[in-house]
Scaffold this active site. Structure first.
Site, PDB file in Angstrom:
ATOM      1  N   ASP A  51      28.640  56.884   4.000  1.00  0.00           N
ATOM      2  CA  ASP A  51      28.542  55.909   2.919  1.00  0.00           C
ATOM      3  C   ASP A  51      27.624  56.411   1.803  1.00  0.00           C
ATOM      4  O   ASP A  51      26.525  56.908   2.071  1.00  0.00           O
ATOM      5  CB  ASP A  51      27.970  54.616   3.522  1.00  0.00           C
ATOM      6  CG  ASP A  51      28.028  53.434   2.584  1.00  0.00           C
ATOM      7  OD1 ASP A  51      29.144  52.968   2.307  1.00  0.00           O
ATOM      8  OD2 ASP A  51      26.968  52.966   2.139  1.00  0.00           O
TER       9      ASP A  51
ATOM     10  N   GLU B 103      28.817  71.336  17.243  1.00  0.00           N
ATOM     11  CA  GLU B 103      28.395  71.512  18.648  1.00  0.00           C
ATOM     12  C   GLU B 103      29.291  70.734  19.604  1.00  0.00           C
ATOM     13  O   GLU B 103      29.235  70.935  20.809  1.00  0.00           O
ATOM     14  CB  GLU B 103      26.964  70.979  18.839  1.00  0.00           C
ATOM     15  CG  GLU B 103      25.893  71.824  18.213  1.00  0.00           C
ATOM     16  CD  GLU B 103      24.548  71.084  18.285  1.00  0.00           C
ATOM     17  OE1 GLU B 103      24.360  70.232  19.177  1.00  0.00           O
ATOM     18  OE2 GLU B 103      23.700  71.366  17.422  1.00  0.00           O
TER      19      GLU B 103
HETATM   20  C1  GLC Z   1      29.745  51.795  -0.066  1.00  0.00           C
HETATM   21  C2  GLC Z   1      30.600  50.809   0.694  1.00  0.00           C
HETATM   22  C3  GLC Z   1      30.437  49.454   0.067  1.00  0.00           C
HETATM   23  C4  GLC Z   1      28.990  49.049   0.161  1.00  0.00           C
HETATM   24  C5  GLC Z   1      28.096  50.090  -0.472  1.00  0.00           C
HETATM   25  C6  GLC Z   1      26.674  49.888  -0.098  1.00  0.00           C
HETATM   26  O1  GLC Z   1      30.178  51.990  -1.353  1.00  0.00           O
HETATM   27  O2  GLC Z   1      31.928  51.244   0.712  1.00  0.00           O
HETATM   28  O3  GLC Z   1      31.261  48.499   0.667  1.00  0.00           O
HETATM   29  O4  GLC Z   1      28.785  47.820  -0.485  1.00  0.00           O
HETATM   30  O5  GLC Z   1      28.418  51.384  -0.018  1.00  0.00           O
HETATM   31  O6  GLC Z   1      26.484  50.235   1.240  1.00  0.00           O
END
Ligand code: GLC
Length: 577
Positions: A234, A286
């Site tokens: 993310d 790994e």
């Molecule tokens: C990413 C996720 C989104 C979230 C953001 C903060 O973009 O896809 O849904 O709100 O990160 O974590």
């Protein structure tokens, strides 16, 4: 049947398609992730097994055979970890557990072992840029002194001005307003500020601190040991901030503006990121079965995204430029050639994606001509409403075209049913912090997150046995139910099944690409992948099909048109050359 755009005598024999030289050669690497189709499950909205109105892990496990039968290689699970749910689980308070909302650790283990037995890999969503303000590390930082090791896990800084009333810099939250929130000292006096790129309940980690790096290495190993097939990372592009945290006059999300190229944004794309990803790659390497790393790196231009997937870095990165492309032939052609050039330069696969949980679904987006929508925004009741018939035709066509491109692809749950957004969701149901932090000025992403329909005559269209649904489903949702589509050979569900089966049989994911020039058909994009011709008509009139044996077409009436050598408006087809 409409009149063809070309002379009505166009036929497969005089179709004006001229094959150009190959611009992307077949992949020599045969690894699974070079051609993988990965299906995103958004646990809240997939299947509720308990009647709580919230989807859960047991619901996912029960339906996994259907997802495996669709012909995808892996599922990506959006976060299911313990979380106060201020950002639908992207505010994680424990990276190594399961939120009771979604089940238990045993449920997660059952999901992983069931997926394995079905030949599906499971990609876990890791959220390393920030945690929840309820995470024990942040709670410890709050009660610790300025400058202490606990505070060094995050970005704490003194305010500016005599009273320290001004945030340490001008950075904004991507969900709206300042990215800094001030804390109170134990005696109640105003204290330091901490930075959050998203909601105030999502403090950003300080990735320059080795203790943060260690924490996440342990989390990766925890899930790899549990059998995870890899990670979606993310906001991978934001993990490091430029030293000194200088002010930034560009767009909060780095979207290039005159004088403010993405490359200068101090909160994105810092070079130190790549050491962390190299380490993560070593960790994945790994483990057996090639677990993958996929970057959510919202980086521009595409050529810079290549740094994220260079040798020794991540395996894949989402291709947001492709996702952002409007229904426009030339724009689509450019983004495809730019993508292949960028990813080929580092011998990484290109990935393609049309929908996810952060953006209006493509069946809705393409029902609105020329309206640019960006990540983080949706369509609300006060916006012009999409033409859903047109949107669905274009969604089916664009998906078929996408699945015929070489590289990997991501699908978002429900797109195989042709779902659009809930575009008339009432404000009182909205939960997206973007909506809440902007007082409704930005509608946010709830519309693309509505629980999906399974059965046309069951409560909540089969999503939940009680009929509860954490977001209400729009009127007519049951018509898109999976059970109806299973019975209908022309359904969107059948189209996805057929496309995924053929894509695999024809080896399209590892294939090559050459464009066709067709100057007389300015709204048609045709490419050749091996022996397969993949043609998309973005115009509003039928056009001549290229010569070849018809393999698959996107629209229920495609065969009638093909019998006359035509491809209908807003449609795609695959042919054997
Ligand atoms: C990413 C996720 C989104 C979230 C953001 C903060 O973009 O896809 O849904 O709100 O990160 O974590």
């Amino acid at each position: 049947m409409d009149e063809p755009a070309q002379s009505s005598t166009s036929s497969t024999n005089d179709a004006p398609y001229e094959l150009q030289p190959v611009t992307h050669i077949s992949s020599t690497g045969q690894q699974w992730w070079r051609r993988a189709v990965i299906y995103q499950i958004y646990p809240r909205s997939f299947k509720d097994s308990t009647g709580s109105g919230m989807g859960d892990l047991a619901g996912i496990t029960a339906e996994l055979p259907k997802i495996a039968a669709l012909g995808v290689d892996a599922i990506w699970l959006s976060p299911f970890f313990p979380s106060p749910q201020h950002d639908a689980g992207y505010d994680v308070s424990d990276y190594r557990g399961v939120d009771p909302l979604f089940g238990t650790m045993d449920d997660a283990k059952t999901l992983l072992s069931t997926a394995k037995s079905l030949g599906l890999r499971v990609i876990i969503d890791i959220v390393p840029n920030h945690c929840s303000s309820e995470h024990h590390l942040f709670k410890a930082a709050l009660v610790a002194a300025p400058g202490s090791p606990d505070r060094e896990m995050f970005h704490f800084a003194d305010g500016l001005g005599e009273d320290g009333n001004t945030p340490p810099n001008n950075w904004q939250s991507l969900f709206g307003s300042s990215g800094w929130t001030r804390v109170s000292n134990p005696d109640g006096a105003p204290g330091q500020y901490y930075f959050h790129l998203f909601d105030a309940t999502q403090p950003d980690f300080n990735w320059r601190n080795p203790a943060v790096q260690k924490e996440f290495e342990d989390t990766l190993r925890f899930w790899l040991d549990a059998g995870a097939g890899g990670f979606r990372i993310d906001v991978a592009h934001a993990m490091f901030k430029k030293l000194g945290l200088p002010d930034w006059g560009g767009a909060p999300d780095g979207t290039p503006r005159p004088g403010f190229p993405f490359a200068d944004a101090p909160m994105f794309g810092q070079p130190e990121l790549h050491h962390v990803f190299a380490r993560w790659r070593e960790i994945c390497d790994e483990y057996p079965d090639e677990p993958v790393l996929c970057a959510e790196a919202n980086v521009r231009p595409l050529s810079r995204l290549a740094d994220w997937v260079a040798p020794g870095q991540m395996h894949q990165s989402f291709n947001f430029d492709f996702l952002r492309t409007l229904w426009d032939r030339d724009a689509l052609a450019s983004v495809i050639s730019d993508s292949l050039a960028a990813f080929d330069s580092v011998e990484a696969p290109t990935t393609w994606v049309l929908s996810n949980h952060d953006v209006s679904r493509h069946a809705s987006r393409f029902g609105l001509d020329g309206v640019a929508l960006d990540l983080g925004d949706g369509i609300g009741p006060r916006d012009p409403q999409p033409d859903m018939g047109l949107g669905l035709a274009r969604a089916r066509a664009s998906t078929l075209f996408m699945l015929g491109l070489p590289g990997g692809a991501y699908l978002y749950q429900g797109e195989e049913l042709g779902l659009g957004d809930h575009t008339t969701l009432e404000d009182r149901y909205r939960q997206d912090p973007t909506f809440l932090r902007t007082d409704g000025a930005r509608i946010g992403r709830d519309g693309c997150r509505v629980p999906i329909p399974w059965a046309h005559d069951a409560p909540a269209a089969g999503f939940s046995p009680s009929g509860q649904s954490w977001l209400p489903q729009p009127a007519g949702w049951e018509e898109f139910s999976r059970d109806l589509q299973e019975q209908d050979p022309h359904s969107t569900l059948h189209l996805y099944h057929n496309a995924l089966r053929l894509r695999s049989e024809l080896g399209l994911g590892l294939g090559s690409l050459a464009f066709y020039a067709n100057p007389k058909l300015p709204e048609v994009l045709a490419i050749r992948n091996g022996n397969t011709i993949n043609v998309l008509n973005l115009g509003n009139s039928p056009v001549a099909l290229p010569a070849g044996e018809l393999l698959l077409f996107s629209s229920p009436t495609g065969e009638d048109y093909a019998a006359q050598g035509l491809l209908e408006a807003n449609a795609a087809a695959w042919l054997r050359a």
